[in-house]
Enzyme design. Structure first.
Site, mmCIF file in Angstrom:
data_model
loop_
_atom_site.group_PDB
_atom_site.id
_atom_site.type_symbol
_atom_site.label_atom_id
_atom_site.label_comp_id
_atom_site.label_asym_id
_atom_site.label_seq_id
_atom_site.Cartn_x
_atom_site.Cartn_y
_atom_site.Cartn_z
ATOM 1 C CG ASP A 237 -2.026 0.965 1.185
ATOM 2 O OD1 ASP A 237 -1.802 2.108 0.725
ATOM 3 O OD2 ASP A 237 -3.140 0.611 1.588
ATOM 4 C CG LEU A 238 1.481 3.613 -3.567
ATOM 5 C CD1 LEU A 238 0.761 4.283 -4.729
ATOM 6 C CD2 LEU A 238 2.992 3.747 -3.744
ATOM 7 C CB THR B 289 -6.934 7.039 -10.741
ATOM 8 O OG1 THR B 289 -7.605 5.891 -10.233
ATOM 9 C CG2 THR B 289 -5.514 6.665 -11.125
ATOM 10 C CG ASP C 282 -4.452 14.441 -19.400
ATOM 11 O OD1 ASP C 282 -4.462 13.635 -18.447
ATOM 12 O OD2 ASP C 282 -5.471 14.668 -20.094
ATOM 13 C CE1 TYR D 287 -4.867 11.300 -10.563
ATOM 14 C CE2 TYR D 287 -5.265 12.837 -12.363
ATOM 15 C CZ TYR D 287 -4.822 11.606 -11.912
ATOM 16 O OH TYR D 287 -4.331 10.679 -12.816
HETATM 17 N N1 LIG Z 1 -7.283 6.516 -15.759
HETATM 18 C C1 LIG Z 1 -6.998 7.589 -16.465
HETATM 19 O O1 LIG Z 1 -7.813 8.099 -17.240
HETATM 20 C C2 LIG Z 1 -5.621 8.214 -16.384
HETATM 21 C C3 LIG Z 1 -5.380 9.404 -17.094
HETATM 22 C C4 LIG Z 1 -4.110 9.985 -17.013
HETATM 23 C C5 LIG Z 1 -3.124 9.388 -16.264
HETATM 24 N N2 LIG Z 1 -3.395 8.251 -15.566
HETATM 25 C C6 LIG Z 1 -2.327 7.676 -14.756
HETATM 26 O O2 LIG Z 1 -2.007 6.410 -15.294
HETATM 27 C C7 LIG Z 1 -1.599 5.540 -14.235
HETATM 28 C C8 LIG Z 1 -2.386 4.249 -14.328
HETATM 29 O O3 LIG Z 1 -3.762 4.565 -14.212
HETATM 30 P P1 LIG Z 1 -4.903 3.456 -14.305
HETATM 31 O O4 LIG Z 1 -6.016 4.044 -15.103
HETATM 32 O O5 LIG Z 1 -4.318 2.150 -14.655
HETATM 33 O O6 LIG Z 1 -5.358 3.451 -12.775
HETATM 34 P P2 LIG Z 1 -6.530 2.627 -12.091
HETATM 35 O O7 LIG Z 1 -7.116 1.638 -13.020
HETATM 36 O O8 LIG Z 1 -7.411 3.598 -11.391
HETATM 37 O O9 LIG Z 1 -5.716 1.797 -11.000
HETATM 38 C C9 LIG Z 1 -5.016 2.431 -10.004
HETATM 39 C C10 LIG Z 1 -4.431 1.342 -9.129
HETATM 40 O O10 LIG Z 1 -3.717 1.994 -8.083
HETATM 41 C C11 LIG Z 1 -3.993 1.316 -6.899
HETATM 42 N N3 LIG Z 1 -3.854 2.161 -5.748
HETATM 43 C C12 LIG Z 1 -4.530 3.293 -5.438
HETATM 44 N N4 LIG Z 1 -4.138 3.763 -4.255
HETATM 45 C C13 LIG Z 1 -3.190 2.900 -3.811
HETATM 46 C C14 LIG Z 1 -2.408 2.823 -2.633
HETATM 47 N N5 LIG Z 1 -2.518 3.712 -1.643
HETATM 48 N N6 LIG Z 1 -1.534 1.808 -2.501
HETATM 49 C C15 LIG Z 1 -1.401 0.872 -3.468
HETATM 50 N N7 LIG Z 1 -2.125 0.876 -4.599
HETATM 51 C C16 LIG Z 1 -3.010 1.884 -4.749
HETATM 52 C C17 LIG Z 1 -5.425 0.833 -7.017
HETATM 53 O O11 LIG Z 1 -5.582 -0.230 -6.118
HETATM 54 P P3 LIG Z 1 -6.999 -0.926 -5.813
HETATM 55 O O12 LIG Z 1 -7.211 -1.859 -6.971
HETATM 56 O O13 LIG Z 1 -6.754 -1.615 -4.524
HETATM 57 O O14 LIG Z 1 -7.996 0.184 -5.731
HETATM 58 C C18 LIG Z 1 -5.487 0.449 -8.467
HETATM 59 O O15 LIG Z 1 -5.135 -0.908 -8.636
HETATM 60 C C19 LIG Z 1 -1.776 6.323 -12.945
HETATM 61 O O16 LIG Z 1 -0.554 6.890 -12.581
HETATM 62 C C20 LIG Z 1 -2.721 7.438 -13.321
HETATM 63 O O17 LIG Z 1 -2.541 8.593 -12.526
HETATM 64 C C21 LIG Z 1 -4.611 7.645 -15.627
#
Ligand SMILES: NC(=O)c1ccc[n+]([C@@H]2O[C@H](COP(=O)([O-])OP(=O)(O)OC[C@H]3O[C@@H](n4cnc5c(N)ncnc54)[C@H](OP(=O)(O)O)[C@@H]3O)[C@@H](O)[C@H]2O)c1
Length: 293
Positions: A35-36, A61, A101, A124
């Site tokens: 956990d972060l 996110t 972004d 965020y």
């Molecule tokens: N989604 C978008 O549209 C988007 C857009 C721009 C950039 N990004 C970036 O791209 C990257 C990947 O995004 P994604 O869409 O794959 O994200 P996602 O599907 O929302 O998954 C985020 C993951 O992070 C985990 N997480 C959250 N808080 C945590 C904590 N305290 N400790 C450990 N794990 C934790 C979550 O765990 P749980 O499964 O336990 O909840 C989840 O598995 C991220 O850096 C995000 O900021 C995403």
């Protein structure tokens, strides 16, 4: 031999794509075992897996919830990733961190490059910007990939939401005045694995340290993304709803989204020779995946 990779955030969209595409090369950890909010035990995982590379695909996110849960967002996006970078630096393990972004306010009027100063207007965006800066300053072999509008066959995302909403409603209203680059997490994972192969072959070069924009080719509004998604879904027998464009002001959210957060990916192409597919082609692949389940 292919390099071994440890992915942080095992159940997220990008992490799932990395595990699916990387196969045995990839090990993934996430909540509850890592956990972060309490990143101290990362050293045990690094010892146990002894990876050649670490990718942080975990993040807070929930963009709107971050406005009220600032501490969680801070740990997930800033202090947690900073700790990971520090631990990887101690062990000389290259670290790839993913950002967004939304570190921009969307007022530039043309695609953002890696040299544009960040100007987040949400918790965020601010915590992600702090995370980028900390990671890069703590680890000389770190790279930040800024991506945007991520969708996939996994988890929760706009493409899946539109398909579910379109199946239930004859009319959908979708915001048409926000512009960005839709990105399939499968494409992003593919690009990250190719970057890792290049680093592994050529060894770490100084110009790898820094920010790289990494997002789908071509831009769209949420309205356009919804139209293409639901047109594709209709090929699998889903009735196409009527989609009505609306303005951001007609769809108020706690966190203010940037109106134009397009990213310029020239640096990624010039440094690694990598480009993403057109977003429409990738949406088509993901919709096909969703309907073949
Ligand atoms: N989604 C978008 O549209 C988007 C857009 C721009 C950039 N990004 C970036 O791209 C990257 C990947 O995004 P994604 O869409 O794959 O994200 P996602 O599907 O929302 O998954 C985020 C993951 O992070 C985990 N997480 C959250 N808080 C945590 C904590 N305290 N400790 C450990 N794990 C934790 C979550 O765990 P749980 O499964 O336990 O909840 C989840 O598995 C991220 O850096 C995000 O900021 C995403």
């Amino acid at each position: 031999m292919r390099p071994s990779i440890l992915v942080i955030g095992k159940a997220g969209q990008l992490a799932m794509s990395l595990q699916a595409l990387g196969g045995k090369q990839v090990a993934a950890i996430g909540r509850p075992e890592f956990d972060l909010n309490h990143p101290e035990n990362i050293s045990e995982f690094l010892k146990c897996h002894n990876p050649d590379f670490v990718i942080n695909a975990a993040a807070w996110t929930a963009v709107d919830l971050a406005e009220t849960e600032q501490e969680g967002a801070q740990c997930g996006n800033y202090t947690g990733p900073a700790f990971l970078a520090q631990e990887c630096a101690l062990r000389h393990i290259p670290f790839i961190h993913v950002s967004t972004d939304y570190v921009f306010n969307g007022k530039k009027g043309k695609p953002y490059t890696e040299d544009d100063p960040v100007c987040p207007e949400t918790v965020y965006g601010r915590t992600k910007a702090e995370g980028e800066k900390a990671v890069l300053s703590l680890h000389p072999q770190s790279m930040v990939l800024r991506t945007s509008w991520v969708y996939s066959a996994y988890g929760r995302n706009f493409v899946k939401t539109m398909i579910a909403a379109g199946a239930k409603n004859p009319i959908l209203k979708v915001v048409s005045d926000q512009k960005g680059n839709p990105t399939s997490s499968d494409d992003l994972a593919q690009v990250i694995l190719e970057i890792i192969n290049q680093i592994h072959e050529k060894h770490w070069q100084e110009d790898y340290h820094g920010i790289f924009n990494a997002c789908g080719r071509g831009d769209a509004t949420w309205f356009e993304l919804a139209c293409v998604t639901l047109k594709e879904a209709s090929l699998y027998g889903q009735k196409e709803p009527q989609i009505q464009p609306i303005l951001t002001e007609d769809w108020p959210t706690p966190a203010k989204r940037p109106l134009d957060s397009r990213l310029d990916t020239t640096k990624l192409r010039k440094t690694f020779g990598l480009t993403f597919p057109l977003w429409q082609e990738s949406v088509s692949k993901i919709v096909q995946k969703l309907f073949s389940h």
